[in-house]
Design a protein around this motif. Structure first.
Motif, short mmCIF file in Angstrom:
data_model
loop_
_atom_site.label_atom_id
_atom_site.label_comp_id
_atom_site.label_asym_id
_atom_site.label_seq_id
_atom_site.Cartn_x
_atom_site.Cartn_y
_atom_site.Cartn_z
N LEU A 96 0.81 -1.21 0.00
CA LEU A 96 0.00 0.00 0.00
C LEU A 96 0.85 1.27 0.00
O LEU A 96 0.32 2.38 -0.07
N LEU A 135 -2.43 4.50 7.30
CA LEU A 135 -3.57 3.71 6.85
C LEU A 135 -4.84 4.13 7.58
O LEU A 135 -4.79 4.56 8.73
N GLU A 173 -9.78 0.90 8.61
CA GLU A 173 -10.29 -0.21 7.80
C GLU A 173 -9.15 -0.89 7.04
O GLU A 173 -9.07 -2.13 6.98
N GLU A 174 -8.25 -0.09 6.45
CA GLU A 174 -7.10 -0.65 5.73
C GLU A 174 -6.21 -1.44 6.68
O GLU A 174 -5.78 -2.57 6.38
N LYS A 175 -5.93 -0.85 7.82
CA LYS A 175 -5.04 -1.50 8.78
C LYS A 175 -5.62 -2.81 9.29
O LYS A 175 -4.93 -3.83 9.35
N GLU A 204 -7.55 -4.76 7.90
CA GLU A 204 -7.62 -5.77 6.83
C GLU A 204 -6.30 -6.51 6.67
O GLU A 204 -6.29 -7.73 6.40
#
Length: 203
Positions: A170, A177, A180-182, A184
């Motif tokens: 990423l 991040l 939500e990104e983290k 995941e």
């Protein structure tokens, strides 16, 4: 609703865990929420040993208090840097000598890697989760994610070593991040995906 007591008072960690368990029928509580003030000495040699000890001692306390139905979840996590032969590892939270001082821990890590080229700054975030219920059923899972240690802090989110941990796919540090990104792709997110399958038996 079934209750999960997280063996921690780290507000950042509690918040992440609540998000990771969203959608499951559990009420997530911290030690403070449950008026538990047990000091657990983390003297294990691995992340799992420390997580298991925290979960076991809190479960023992709850039984002595007369609780009959509960799940205790303990998480022990940290960062292992290749160039430092896996340090700080299980000592991540107290690397600088003071437990939970993120700024001092990051500073010491940067000092230990001063002058080290990018290709030798590989690192892993590791998360071990231990689960013990009122029937003494024990479950353990572990998640890992690969990255590199930056030469400077970057980002305003997250906690701990997140501002230094660069995730190549990423092209961001964990602090850059979204939550939500983290959740995941992080070590904790990976571990909780495995844990959710185990937790389904309680629902």
């Amino acid at each position: 609703m079934q209750k999960i007591i997280v063996a921690s008072n780290n507000l950042h960690k509690i918040s992440e865990i609540k998000k990771l368990l969203e959608g499951l029928e559990f009420e997530v509580k911290s030690l403070k929420d449950e008026n538990i003030f047990v000091k657990v000495v983390e003297d294990g040699k691995t992340f799992e040993e420390n997580a298991k000890k925290k979960a076991s001692e809190i479960a023992k306390f709850l039984k002595q208090r007369g609780e009959e139905q509960f799940i205790v979840l303990a998480d022990d996590s940290g960062i292992a840097v290749d160039y430092l032969n896996g340090a700080p590892g299980i000592y991540s939270a107290r690397y600088s000598g003071e437990h939970g001082n993120d700024a001092a821990n990051n500073k010491k890590l940067l000092e230990g890697l001063r002058g080290v080229p990018r290709e030798k700054r590989g690192a892993r975030f590791i998360c071990a989760i231990a689960l013990i219920d009122s029937e003494d059923t024990y479950t353990a899972v572990k998640g890992e994610v690969q990255g590199k240690i930056m030469e400077d802090l970057s980002g305003n989110g997250g906690f701990g070593y997140d501002p230094l941990f660069y995730y190549e796919p990423l092209k961001k540090t964990f602090s850059e991040l979204s939550s939500e990104e983290k959740n995941e792709i992080s070590h904790r997110g990976i571990a909780f995906k495995m844990l959710k399958e185990r937790l389904s038996r309680y629902i």
